[in-house]
Each structure stands twice: as structure tokens, then as C-alpha cells.
Design an enzyme around this catalytic site. Sequence first.
Site, PDB file in Angstrom:
ATOM      1  N   HIS A  26     -10.927  -5.104   8.244  1.00 24.06           N
ATOM      2  CA  HIS A  26     -11.420  -4.851   6.885  1.00 24.06           C
ATOM      3  C   HIS A  26     -12.493  -3.765   6.875  1.00 24.06           C
ATOM      4  CE1 HIS A  26      -9.281  -8.534   5.981  1.00 24.06           C
ATOM      5  NE2 HIS A  26      -9.484  -8.349   4.696  1.00 24.06           N
TER       6      HIS A  26
ATOM      7  N   GLU B 206       0.812  -1.219   0.000  1.00 28.25           N
ATOM      8  CA  GLU B 206       0.000   0.000   0.000  1.00 28.25           C
ATOM      9  C   GLU B 206       0.847   1.272   0.000  1.00 28.25           C
ATOM     10  OE1 GLU B 206      -0.764  -2.687   1.714  1.00 28.25           O
ATOM     11  OE2 GLU B 206      -2.756  -3.214   1.004  1.00 28.25           O
TER      12      GLU B 206
END
Lengths: 328, 327
Positions: free
Chosen positions: B131, B62
Site C-alpha cells: 500500500h 485498475e
Amino acid sequence: MKKNQIVPNLQIRLYKSMILTRKFEEKIVALSQEPDRMPGMQILANGQEAVATGIVSALKPEDVIISNHRSHGHLLARGTDLNSLMAEIMVKDKGVNGGKAGTLHLSVPDVNVLMTSTVVGAGPPLAIGAAFAQQYKRAKGITVVFFGDGAAAEGSVHEAMNLAGVWKLPLLFVCENNCWAGAQRLEEHCATQHIFQRAKGYDMPGQNVDGNDVEAVYNLAVELVEYCRSGKGPALMEALTYRMRGHGEQDRQHYVDLRELAIWKAKCPIRRYRQKLLNDGVLNQAQIKTIDQDAETRVSAAVAFGDESPYPGPETALTDVFVQPPSA
Amino acid sequence: MSQKTFGQALNEALTISMETDENVFIAGEGVGVSIHQDSNMATYDLLKKFGPRRVKDTPVSEAAIAGLAVGASCMGLRPVVEIMFFPFITLASDMLVNHAGKLRYMSGGKSSFPLTVRVKAGVGFGAGSQHSHNLESWIAHSPGLKIVWPSTPEDAKGLLLTAIFDPDPVIVVEDMMLYRMLGEVQTGDIRTPLGKARMVSPGSDCTIVAYGVALYTVMKALNPLSEQGISCEVIDLRSLVPLDKACILDSVRKTGRLVVVHEANRFCGFGAELAAMVAEEAFEALKGPVKRVGAPQIPVPTAPTHEKIFKPGPEDVVLAVRETMKK
């Protein structure tokens, strides 16, 4: 056998670049000891001039540089205007970034020093973006990112090297190993003493060089820059040098062994190169003196330029956050 | 006009942007070849349409994905990168917060970063707090970043297109619970302006501001409220930064009451900013306390019984409105 790319004109340029950087940073040291003359942290690369000069001199104008908190040498070797650079370091309105960068966040896109980041290890992920843009546009330029041995411990450096390896980006990673991360010695913060060997893990060439030998740095840079430009992918170059001053000017280096400092002082890249050029008859004492004095004159003029400029006015404090600011 | 799902509308926006401008490319984990073979996913089939030069699958990195966007945008490209789930934005946050948001300012306006980050958000699919975690107030708190949050297929398309061609960094939050929602979507290149809220339904007693899927929680509360004789004015915020202050303030000056609804944690959530804004700028108009409806200060749970406690429901909206109405 490596090709020697050095010709006399280049030798003089390399010397001039290094001495200009040294004089420029020595002036910052002097000014930072005067009250209110140099606001902010002054983070210098005294003793590391050969790395910046050697590598930047091997680049073409279209090549892009991403720098870090020790950026002055990179910027000066790139030919950044001395006056507006010094004015910016003095956080003045006439500075190259209008006094909003200061010494730590200098960016001079006009000479393709695209940006600097003082977040240690942030340069490499930014650099994959720049190198990707060059690859995407099928441009001829490559990107060079400078980071230190301290930054090599950041996860972002791994992410960037891996992605650059997968996408074969035209990107030269330059680790300026100055043996210190803050007050921690290389062996205290790095599991291996040879950061260039990590290149294997990313399927890219990795080589190291004596970072205090400007011609060796230049020759290796030319070789690796050519490799990156050929489209084969990224490369990693490690230049071993030494941080002669503290992390910043407030750091009195109480943790440094003075004998070690003396050893590295004897290896000063500028003194060494001056002696070589004298021995080889490239320059004589009088010519050296002229070059050194010229550098001092230019630096003094830059300080005068900075002194004449005011600090940025309050009206610019709220601008430049967005290109298109909220209308409210 | 045609009927599209929210996901198809996003897909159409990406397609149009890539057809319009060669400088647009997309990158992220599985944006080309995805584990989901689903035409309601935003990047569905783009690899086939535009090829691997412009549709870049990345490693699971990321920080590198966000760095790619910052660096490439500074070189004149228009990156559209995906961070798979909102909590993973913490891994990209140095590049977004310290770089995308600050480098233009520190360059004295010399550099710009026309990048878009798409991020999937949502509570209610049982995946738990790593998540599901809505971090919009982190983003909104960081100078130099814009953030939008569509709640309809039409706005999904219009806001994403505007974000991609905006000259600044924009984070586009996509509520996963809406991907399959159908709606009318205008054809062609449509642009929903940033910083303009949408008046969903006018009313006279209480203003309710929501964004994303929380808007539909509010809609479910309208009937019971109207049965109790309470007329609510509902505003879909759409854009958190820039913020349509005028729309909210005008409405509160009319109704005298404000309830803010979001799925993020209530404590230090975006609703706090709206409450403070109204207290500072429309205090004289207030007839009752500003109420915030949001999640309790716990990580997003996994069990359906716990998720129900976390996620605000229509009954929480009804209660908040009644409290400010003192009914």
C-alpha cells in the site's frame, strides 16, 4: 432466423474491400523481401480479410474502431486513404502519422480508427473509454474493438468486459480467432475453444460465425451492432478464421502442419466469395478481372507515393510527445 | 482566502473543474460511495453534488480504470481517475506507460490525452509495502507523462485544477499524511503552473530540494542547522515533470551545495536525476558533494520501529547537509 442484409451493390463492395486488402498486404510481403524497403515488423492478416471487411462494412461513420497489430484490413475497409497508409507503413514523412506509427501503431482519427495498440489485450480497456465517451455524450455511435484469440488470455480483456457489462456500454467486442497466439495453437493457450461463450459471464450476448464467410460475418455484425446501438449494452462476437502467414513476416511457420494450412487455403474467403458472386451472376469474369486490376493499380500507386516521400526529418523526432511541452 | 485541509482543497478543485466543464468526469474505486465517510477525502460528497453519470464508481480493475481514462480522453472528455494507492499503479501501468504516454507521439500529434490520474501515496500508516511505495521515478522515466506532487492545501487545489485542464496526461500524487493538514487556500478557480518550483525559504549555504510530505521533514531540520550556523535554501519541487531546472540550478549556483530529500528509495530515485543534472550543468559551482536523503533499498516495512528506519527523518537531513558542508 437471421435477417439477410445483403444486396448486390453491397456484395460488390464487400468483394472490392477484401481484394484491396489482399493486394495491399501481398505488396507488403513482396516489399518486405527487398532490403531496406519495409523497416520494422510486418504483421499481416492474409486470409482474415472477411472479418475486417464484414464487420467494418456494418458500421456507420460515427462508429469508432480500436484496432491491434493486424490492423490493415480494418483501416482499408474503413476507407483510409491508401497512399498515406502505405507511406506510413513504409515509415515515410507523408505517412498518415508522419512516419511515427509505422505499420504497428496506425491511428487515423479522421475516419474514426481512433487508435491501435500492439500490446496484446490492450484494445479492450481503451475501448471502454471510447464507448464510455459515446454513452456520456449521448452520441449515436458505438465502439468496436478487434482483438485476437491470443489477447483473450490477457487479464485486461476480462476487466474491460466486466466493466462494459456493468455500465452497459455501447461496445462490440470482436474476437478474431485465427487459431494461433504466436507459435501456440488455440488448444494450447485457451482453456475453451469457444471464446464467445465467455459473454455469459458478463451478461452480454455472445455469438460466433464462420470468419471466412464475409456475408455471414456482415449479417451477424449488423445484428450485434444494432444491439449495442440500442443502448442494451455490449456484445461479443467471435469470428473463426485462420492466420495464413506467420505471426510476422520473419516467422517461417516451421511449427505449422502444412496439411492444415492447405485445408484453410481451400477456405480462402476471397476465392470462396468470388466463386459465389460468379455462380449467382452478380459479377462475371471480366468484371472481376477489372476489379482485381484496379486494386493492384491503386496499391502500386500507393507504393509509388510512399517511394517519393522521404523518411521523416530529424526535426520531428522530438516533437509530439506533449501538446504542451515543458518550456525548458 | 479561507482555511481548508489538504483534502478539502482537493475536493474543491474537483468540484470547480466539474462545474466549469461538462467534459470532466471522475471514476475510480469508491470515488462515489466510499468506505471512508470523511470530509477530508478528495471525492467526499461529489456523488451527491454531481450524480452517478459524472461520478463513476468502478469495479476493482485498475487496468480498466486507466484504459477508461485513455480512451475517453482521446474522445475529448477530461477524465479524472483515482488509483487508490501508489503501488496499485503497477496494475494500471500498461495503460499509462504504453498508451497515455506514447499514443500521441505515435499518432504524429493527431491524438491527445487530457487525462488526470490521482494517486494516494505515503509511508507511515503501517500498511506495508503493497500500500506504500512511492514510484514517482518510474512515472518520470516514462516519456509523455507529467507528474506533480503538492505539499500544501493551496498547491493541492491549484495543481489539481491545472492538471485537469492540461492537454496532456498528468499524474497527481496526493500524500495521505497531508490530507488533514490545514492551510490558507484562495477561493475560486486557481491554477498553479506545472514546472514551477516554489521557493520556501531563501538561504546561502546549501540548497535543499524536496517534495510532498518530505518537505516538512526538511523544515524540521532547519532549526538545528541554523543553530549550527548553516543557512539553507529550501525548494518545494511541486512538479517533477515538467521540471523547473532553472530554479534548482540558479539556487545551486548561489549556494554551491545540493541536498535532495524524498521518501522513495534512494537508489535510482528522483534525487539521482537532480544530482546528475547539477553535476552536468552546474559542476563548476559545486563546493561539496551532492547528497541524497531517501529510503534504504528495502520494501516499506510495517512495524513502527522498521518504518522509522525506512522513512528519512530531520536528523538524516541535518547529517546530509553537514556532510556536504564538511562540518
